[in-house]
Write an enzyme that holds these catalytic residues in place. Sequence first.
Site, PDB file in Angstrom:
ATOM      1  N   GLU A 106       7.248  -6.166  -7.385  1.00 59.27           N
ATOM      2  CA  GLU A 106       6.384  -7.022  -6.569  1.00 59.27           C
ATOM      3  C   GLU A 106       5.261  -7.589  -7.408  1.00 59.27           C
ATOM      4  O   GLU A 106       5.004  -7.134  -8.524  1.00 59.27           O
ATOM      5  CB  GLU A 106       5.804  -6.258  -5.369  1.00 59.27           C
ATOM      6  CG  GLU A 106       4.831  -5.184  -5.750  1.00 59.27           C
ATOM      7  CD  GLU A 106       3.920  -4.786  -4.587  1.00 59.27           C
ATOM      8  OE1 GLU A 106       3.913  -5.446  -3.541  1.00 59.27           O
ATOM      9  OE2 GLU A 106       3.190  -3.795  -4.761  1.00 59.27           O
ATOM     10  N   ARG A 109      -4.199 -10.211  -6.402  1.00 56.17           N
ATOM     11  CA  ARG A 109      -5.613  -9.832  -6.277  1.00 56.17           C
ATOM     12  C   ARG A 109      -5.979  -8.927  -7.441  1.00 56.17           C
ATOM     13  O   ARG A 109      -5.134  -8.563  -8.243  1.00 56.17           O
ATOM     14  CB  ARG A 109      -5.807  -9.056  -4.971  1.00 56.17           C
ATOM     15  CG  ARG A 109      -4.850  -7.863  -4.945  1.00 56.17           C
ATOM     16  CD  ARG A 109      -5.111  -6.883  -3.854  1.00 56.17           C
ATOM     17  NE  ARG A 109      -4.001  -5.999  -3.655  1.00 56.17           N
ATOM     18  CZ  ARG A 109      -3.743  -4.911  -4.351  1.00 56.17           C
ATOM     19  NH1 ARG A 109      -4.527  -4.563  -5.353  1.00 56.17           N
ATOM     20  NH2 ARG A 109      -2.702  -4.149  -4.104  1.00 56.17           N
ATOM     21  N   TYR A 149      17.588   2.378  -5.336  1.00 54.80           N
ATOM     22  CA  TYR A 149      16.496   3.301  -5.660  1.00 54.80           C
ATOM     23  C   TYR A 149      16.648   3.742  -7.112  1.00 54.80           C
ATOM     24  O   TYR A 149      17.662   4.335  -7.484  1.00 54.80           O
ATOM     25  CB  TYR A 149      16.524   4.501  -4.714  1.00 54.80           C
ATOM     26  CG  TYR A 149      15.378   5.450  -4.954  1.00 54.80           C
ATOM     27  CD1 TYR A 149      14.112   5.164  -4.454  1.00 54.80           C
ATOM     28  CD2 TYR A 149      15.552   6.629  -5.675  1.00 54.80           C
ATOM     29  CE1 TYR A 149      13.036   6.017  -4.680  1.00 54.80           C
ATOM     30  CE2 TYR A 149      14.485   7.492  -5.904  1.00 54.80           C
ATOM     31  CZ  TYR A 149      13.238   7.176  -5.406  1.00 54.80           C
ATOM     32  OH  TYR A 149      12.182   8.024  -5.624  1.00 54.80           O
ATOM     33  N   ASN A 196       1.119  -8.432  -7.041  1.00 56.76           N
ATOM     34  CA  ASN A 196      -0.107  -8.350  -6.257  1.00 56.76           C
ATOM     35  C   ASN A 196      -1.027  -9.495  -6.646  1.00 56.76           C
ATOM     36  O   ASN A 196      -1.333  -9.682  -7.823  1.00 56.76           O
ATOM     37  CB  ASN A 196      -0.808  -7.002  -6.492  1.00 56.76           C
ATOM     38  CG  ASN A 196      -0.037  -5.863  -5.849  1.00 56.76           C
ATOM     39  OD1 ASN A 196       0.478  -6.010  -4.740  1.00 56.76           O
ATOM     40  ND2 ASN A 196       0.079  -4.761  -6.534  1.00 56.76           N
ATOM     41  N   VAL A 241      -6.981  -1.872  -7.938  1.00 57.24           N
ATOM     42  CA  VAL A 241      -7.865  -0.704  -8.036  1.00 57.24           C
ATOM     43  C   VAL A 241      -8.040  -0.328  -9.513  1.00 57.24           C
ATOM     44  O   VAL A 241      -9.146  -0.049  -9.982  1.00 57.24           O
ATOM     45  CB  VAL A 241      -7.261   0.493  -7.259  1.00 57.24           C
ATOM     46  CG1 VAL A 241      -8.081   1.755  -7.489  1.00 57.24           C
ATOM     47  CG2 VAL A 241      -7.146   0.172  -5.778  1.00 57.24           C
ATOM     48  N   GLY A 295       0.804  -1.221   0.000  1.00 56.67           N
ATOM     49  CA  GLY A 295       0.000   0.000   0.000  1.00 56.67           C
ATOM     50  C   GLY A 295       0.832   1.263   0.000  1.00 56.67           C
ATOM     51  O   GLY A 295       0.405   2.301   0.517  1.00 56.67           O
ATOM     52  N   GLY A 296       2.041   1.177  -0.576  1.00 54.68           N
ATOM     53  CA  GLY A 296       2.893   2.365  -0.631  1.00 54.68           C
ATOM     54  C   GLY A 296       3.569   2.673   0.705  1.00 54.68           C
ATOM     55  O   GLY A 296       4.252   3.677   0.841  1.00 54.68           O
ATOM     56  N   GLU A 298       4.415  -6.306 -11.094  1.00 55.99           N
ATOM     57  CA  GLU A 298       4.798  -4.895 -11.176  1.00 55.99           C
ATOM     58  C   GLU A 298       6.300  -4.739 -11.437  1.00 55.99           C
ATOM     59  O   GLU A 298       7.123  -5.419 -10.812  1.00 55.99           O
ATOM     60  CB  GLU A 298       4.442  -4.169  -9.872  1.00 55.99           C
ATOM     61  CG  GLU A 298       2.956  -4.190  -9.583  1.00 55.99           C
ATOM     62  CD  GLU A 298       2.548  -3.226  -8.481  1.00 55.99           C
ATOM     63  OE1 GLU A 298       1.389  -2.793  -8.476  1.00 55.99           O
ATOM     64  OE2 GLU A 298       3.385  -2.905  -7.601  1.00 55.99           O
TER      65      GLU A 298
END
Length: 451
Positions: free
Chosen positions: A290, A294, A205, A292, A297, A167-168, A278
């Site tokens: 990563e 599911r 980064y 996800n 959004v 979730g960031g 992602e």
Amino acid sequence: MFSKILIANRGEIALRIIRTCRELGIATVAVHTTVDQDAMHARLADETVCIGPPRGPGNRESYLNDAAIISAALVTGAEAIHPGYGFLSENAEFAEHVAEQGITFIGPSAEHIRIMGDKRRAKETMLALGVPCVPGSGESLDSLDNAMALAGELGYPVFIKASAGGGGRGMKLANSEAEFESAFLSGQQEALAAFGNPEVYLEKYLDNGRHIEIQVFGDGKGNAVHFGERDCSLQRRQQKLLEEAPSPVLSDTVRETICTLSARTAAQLGYAGAGTIEFLYQDNSMYFIEMNTRLQVEHPVTELVYGIDLVEEQLRIAAGLPLSRKQADIKAGGHAIEVRINAESVPQFLPQPGRVALYHAPGGPGVRVDSALYSGYTIPSNYDSMIGKILVSGKDRATCTARMRRALSELIIHPNRTNVPLFMRLLETDEFTSSTYNTRWLEQWVETWQD
Ligand code: ADP
């Protein structure tokens, strides 16, 4: 196919799932908390079960109360549970508890949720399957000295990431060795506080990357397809605000390579259902960050470009049916853009709960609105500030941009403050028009606002 399912979620995503179920003739059970008893998802479902106050026993969020939710499914005779996104959607234990009661979890196996929910293990798994990852520490790090030595090898800036993050949240940036110690220690502390697990790992980064994610779908039997990519590079604090497909920065060759690799990976994993792989894309290279496990959004962006109902596809796979399409029959067309409407002030980004006296949704050609708002609804302060999504589709990006401006100009959410002014400004910028931004740009741009 199922005849009745329970939706373990609220807001626009609960509505989204109800809509597909209704078209397929599947009865729905909504669960809701006491502040959500008048919410649209509770109004539109065929049956409702109240699962208590926003925070139930032990001050725990009721939409996370797996016992209450599974009981609701048993009492109402629901054959399956759709978790939506957020809440229990990536909770492997919940998926197991659901299965133990003879109910189908609409999602991948608990094992896949567990592997991908641990971001460090996810990277290890992907590397083993030949997927390129952001350079970083392979193992978890508990000693400051080791971590600092590794950060020096990677080269600054580095991200200290919580293995259990999401979730960031759970990411700390260290720009230099001088910043490393405090970023590392606070990263560990926050990981423990927020996710109950202090494990962190390091990642280089990437300071000029685009967020590109691939929608995959597996049947759990070794077959998988992809539905192209979404570009989600417009973010603030690592959270997406605008998503689109196709990505304006990918060549057809790069797109084909990464999409094919992603579908192959899902197939090799034996993955079942909807997943999103992602990547960060920088200097013509893709780096996995990563997966996800599911529905996302931003899934409707893909639905618009591919003319598919991804919730229906999820239901099919969960019911043991095959994938509805072969890769060769999956064709993209046109462009789509989504913006996330949040009940928050800009540029302060403070939550703005409260009663919506008047709500009017945009419409007309190429506009889709996924929202649970209605006139007279009170936005509760207990939940996420996202109150809806406006999507547009059209033949190309320029058409979609004009259409989005038009749609946003029709939207009325009165008297509440929302982030709509941010999008109105964003769509006018040269950076947006020419698509020359990275994942950090929007946040820096907002900071330069004078008013
Ligand atoms: P979450 O699961 O919390 O959403 P992600 O791993 O998906 O976290 O990352 C969210 C965003 O954080 C990415 O889209 C990107 O903007 C930023 N990010 C993550 N890892 C890196 C990295 N190594 N370098 C630069 N930005 C990153």
